[in-house]
Design a protein around this motif. Structure first.
Motif, PDB file in Angstrom:
ATOM      1  N   ASP A 135       0.626  -1.297  -0.164  1.00  0.00           N
ATOM      2  CA  ASP A 135      -0.030  -0.475   0.216  1.00  0.00           C
ATOM      3  C   ASP A 135       1.105   1.399  -0.286  1.00  0.00           C
ATOM      4  O   ASP A 135       0.341   2.344  -0.578  1.00  0.00           O
ATOM      5  N   GLU A 136       1.698   1.321   1.097  1.00  0.00           N
ATOM      6  CA  GLU A 136       2.637   2.503   0.578  1.00  0.00           C
ATOM      7  C   GLU A 136       3.518   2.607  -0.252  1.00  0.00           C
ATOM      8  O   GLU A 136       3.755   3.591  -1.176  1.00  0.00           O
ATOM      9  N   LEU A 137       4.070   1.748  -1.726  1.00  0.00           N
ATOM     10  CA  LEU A 137       4.066   1.700  -3.111  1.00  0.00           C
ATOM     11  C   LEU A 137       2.939   2.319  -3.961  1.00  0.00           C
ATOM     12  O   LEU A 137       2.890   2.948  -4.580  1.00  0.00           O
ATOM     13  N   MET A 138       1.610   1.985  -3.647  1.00  0.00           N
ATOM     14  CA  MET A 138       0.616   1.946  -4.394  1.00  0.00           C
ATOM     15  C   MET A 138      -0.199   3.289  -4.587  1.00  0.00           C
ATOM     16  O   MET A 138      -0.761   3.721  -5.471  1.00  0.00           O
ATOM     17  N   TYR A 139      -0.236   3.552  -2.998  1.00  0.00           N
ATOM     18  CA  TYR A 139      -1.000   5.157  -2.599  1.00  0.00           C
ATOM     19  C   TYR A 139      -0.194   6.394  -1.629  1.00  0.00           C
ATOM     20  O   TYR A 139      -0.135   6.953  -1.639  1.00  0.00           O
ATOM     21  N   HIS A 140      -0.045   5.911  -0.798  1.00  0.00           N
ATOM     22  CA  HIS A 140       0.408   6.955   0.630  1.00  0.00           C
ATOM     23  C   HIS A 140       1.674   7.348  -0.269  1.00  0.00           C
ATOM     24  O   HIS A 140       2.018   8.597  -0.013  1.00  0.00           O
TER      25      HIS A 140
END
Length: 594
Positions: A135-140
């Motif tokens: 999730d950090e790479l996808m949008y955060h």
């Protein structure tokens, strides 16, 4: 090894400056809130720092709204906070030196503190790894990078969640402006470490030091310090709000005016949480019920509402004005769909349900806490147990997704140790009945010493293994970083290649976990206006014309998808292999024949 030590030292130095600045801002305001009925100097210090974190978020939000969230703005904010800290350090040191020394530690307490230190050790290295979590790479981090590059709080529809409240991500944007992309991990880690310290001090104040160490170790052990998600940030604000609410509860009768100030502080923390993640809104009914039993004055509620809205109203008002859904996209069934459609909504709900599971087993004994003596003896513990029961009920009725319970983990850990105490007490009582010799004088102490020694030995081995693993992830050089990312981020090599070589737009399929390392921006997702079903790649001629008309130059995908597509001759006539590595491929879109 020297490079890793230097790398770690630089990041911890930056973190120390940020913590000092947070504390400087927080103490400036905290000192004006009034005295406490049962003060705890070290808990107040942690709360002061958490308040400073919230002030930073509000300042960054204001700068972003004005389009001024840039390097000078971040550095000026840090400098002002650091200066405030320098001015107030002498008074704080005098207070610390004036504290009465506590009783000497027993061997059990020393063993508990040693165990806590062993659990903490791997978490000190975990934030140093390059970003690799889904999730950090996808949008955060992509969102934080967009804010850092533009200086403003824009809407980026190529991201999966362009309309979410992004309070805590603003700290990541500030970190990216002054450092590398490991520094946001320390913002996430700070939330975890601060809330662990709060749990420990609450345990010391309302339970005992051994249980405090156990509770802090549980929360420390189940937290994740290697990424830039925002769940631990929300957890920090929720536990801070609960502490402020309890301070309000204690001071309300004796000091109504000061009590209202603690209520305002609790509302501010709840607003910070609600401005970071929608799930934080589920705590509002419990907080409102807790307050309304003792406080019904409209003026006090108005102040509390204002403090709640201050850090979060921007996100909800923006969404309501621009999309009609203040909770976009989760309120779409009530307020109407905008960037999501009904299929997107259903897919998201189904995905959350597919990840339903039991939380970490270390908190399971929380259900036994009502059998503890502390349930009857301590009103604060009673209130914490009610909070945990409410959190578990809401979680069970909604997502049942373990990560969505993270905001409750600090207090769940604190209450769970009471359950462990009850459970171990039952086991010990059963053994004494089965083995009367176990009750002889001195035997329980000797058995406890042996058990503690064995436990510490096992924990030391586990801590060493985890610390070694985290140390191996630290990548201070470009070559080490490249090797780590190729091994841990599917599609990294291909994404990095198109980022460096593609001039036009790039569309990705099933590589959402790597978009942070691709072109900025990059299109394609399972949800939203650039969803995969709306951009089929077959027939190839039609797909190539459409993508070319939209300005796309290349498409990236994993090998599994490529094998299916390249089996069709029509695809091969309109898409040419551009680059392949590590299980992924990039295809150039060929211009249509004249």
């Amino acid at each position: 090894m020297f490079e890793k030590l230097t790398f770690a030292a630089a990041h911890y130095a930056a973190l120390a400056i940020f913590i000092a600045a947070c504390w400087g801002f927080g103490r400036t305001l905290f000192a004006r809130l009034g005295g406490l009925v049962h003060p705890d100097f070290w808990l107040e210090t942690a709360m002061t720092t958490a308040l400073g974190v919230g002030i930073f978020i509000c300042v960054f939000q204001a700068l972003g709204i004005a389009g001024l969230l840039n390097l000078p703005g971040v550095l000026l904010t840090v400098a002002v906070g650091f200066a405030a800290a320098c001015v107030q350090v002498p008074a704080w040191l005098r207070q610390a030196r004036a504290l009465e020394p506590g009783p000497s530690l027993s061997w059990v307490e020393k063993a508990a503190l040693a165990a806590l230190a062993l659990v903490a050790l791997p978490t000190l290295l975990a934030p140093l790894a390059p970003p690799a979590a889904f999730d950090e790479l996808m949008y955060h981090l992509p969102y934080a990078r967009q804010v850092a590059q533009s200086g403003t709080l824009g809407i980026h529809e190529w991201l999966r969640y362009p309309w979410f409240p992004y309070n805590y991500n603003l700290l990541y944007a500030g970190a990216l402006l002054v450092g590398d992309d490991a520094l946001p991990h320390f913002m996430n880690g700070l939330a975890g470490w601060l809330s662990v310290w709060m749990v420990y001090r609450l345990g010391v104040q309302y339970l005992n030091r051994v249980l405090a160490c156990a509770a802090a170790a549980i929360w420390l052990g189940i937290g994740d310090y290697s990424n830039a998600l925002i769940d631990m940030g929300v957890a920090l604000f929720i536990v801070s709000a609960w502490i402020a609410l309890w301070w309000w509860n204690e001071s309300h009768a004796a000091q109504p005016a000061h009590g209202a100030r603690w209520l305002a502080l609790a509302a501010f923390f709840l607003g910070l949480a609600a401005g970071s993640k929608y799930q934080a809104l589920t705590f509002l009914p419990l907080a409102a019920w807790f307050v309304i039993r003792r406080e019904r004055r409209p003026a006090v509620w108005a102040v509390g509402l204002l403090c709640f809205l201050l850090p979060c109203v921007y996100w909800y008002a923006r969404n309501a004005v621009m999309t009609g859904d203040p909770f976009n996209p989760i309120g779409a069934k009530v307020f109407g769909f905008s960037n999501w459609n009904l299929a997107d909504y259903k897919n998201q709900v189904d995905d959350v349900r597919a990840h339903a599971a039991l939380p970490n087993f270390l908190i399971w004994p929380v259900v036994l806490a009502p059998f503890s003596l502390a349930w009857r003896r301590s009103p604060a513990v009673h209130a914490a147990i009610v909070f945990c029961a409410y959190s578990l009920l809401v979680w069970a009725l909604t997502s049942r997704y373990p990560r969505y319970m993270t905001a409750s983990f600090p207090l769940l850990a604190l209450v769970a140790v009471l359950g462990w105490q009850v459970l171990l007490g039952w086991i010990a009582g059963g053994l004494r009945r089965l083995l009367p010799a176990a009750g002889r004088a001195g035997w329980p102490m000797r058995a406890g010493g042996i058990a503690a020694g064995l436990f510490l030995a096992v924990l030391a081995a586990v801590s060493f293994r985890h610390t070694t693993r985290e140390l191996a992830k630290v990548s201070p050089t470009p070559a080490a970083r490249e090797a780590f990312l190729r091994a841990n981020v599917p599609g990294y090599a291909v994404m990095n290649h198109v980022r460096e070589h593609a001039k036009g737009r790039v569309y990705q399929i099933a590589l959402s976990e790597a978009i942070y390392y691709g072109p900025n921006p990059i299109w394609g997702d399972t949800l939203g206006p650039w969803r995969y079903p709306d951009f089929p790649l077959l027939p190839g001629a039609e797909a190539a014309r459409r993508f070319t008309g939209l300005g796309f130059e290349a498409i990236v995908m994993p090998d599994a998808v490529a094998r299916t597509l390249t089996a069709h001759e029509d695809f091969n006539r309109h898409f040419a292999l551009m680059f392949e590595q590590d299980g992924a491929k990039a295809y150039r879109i060929l211009p249509p024949a004249p």
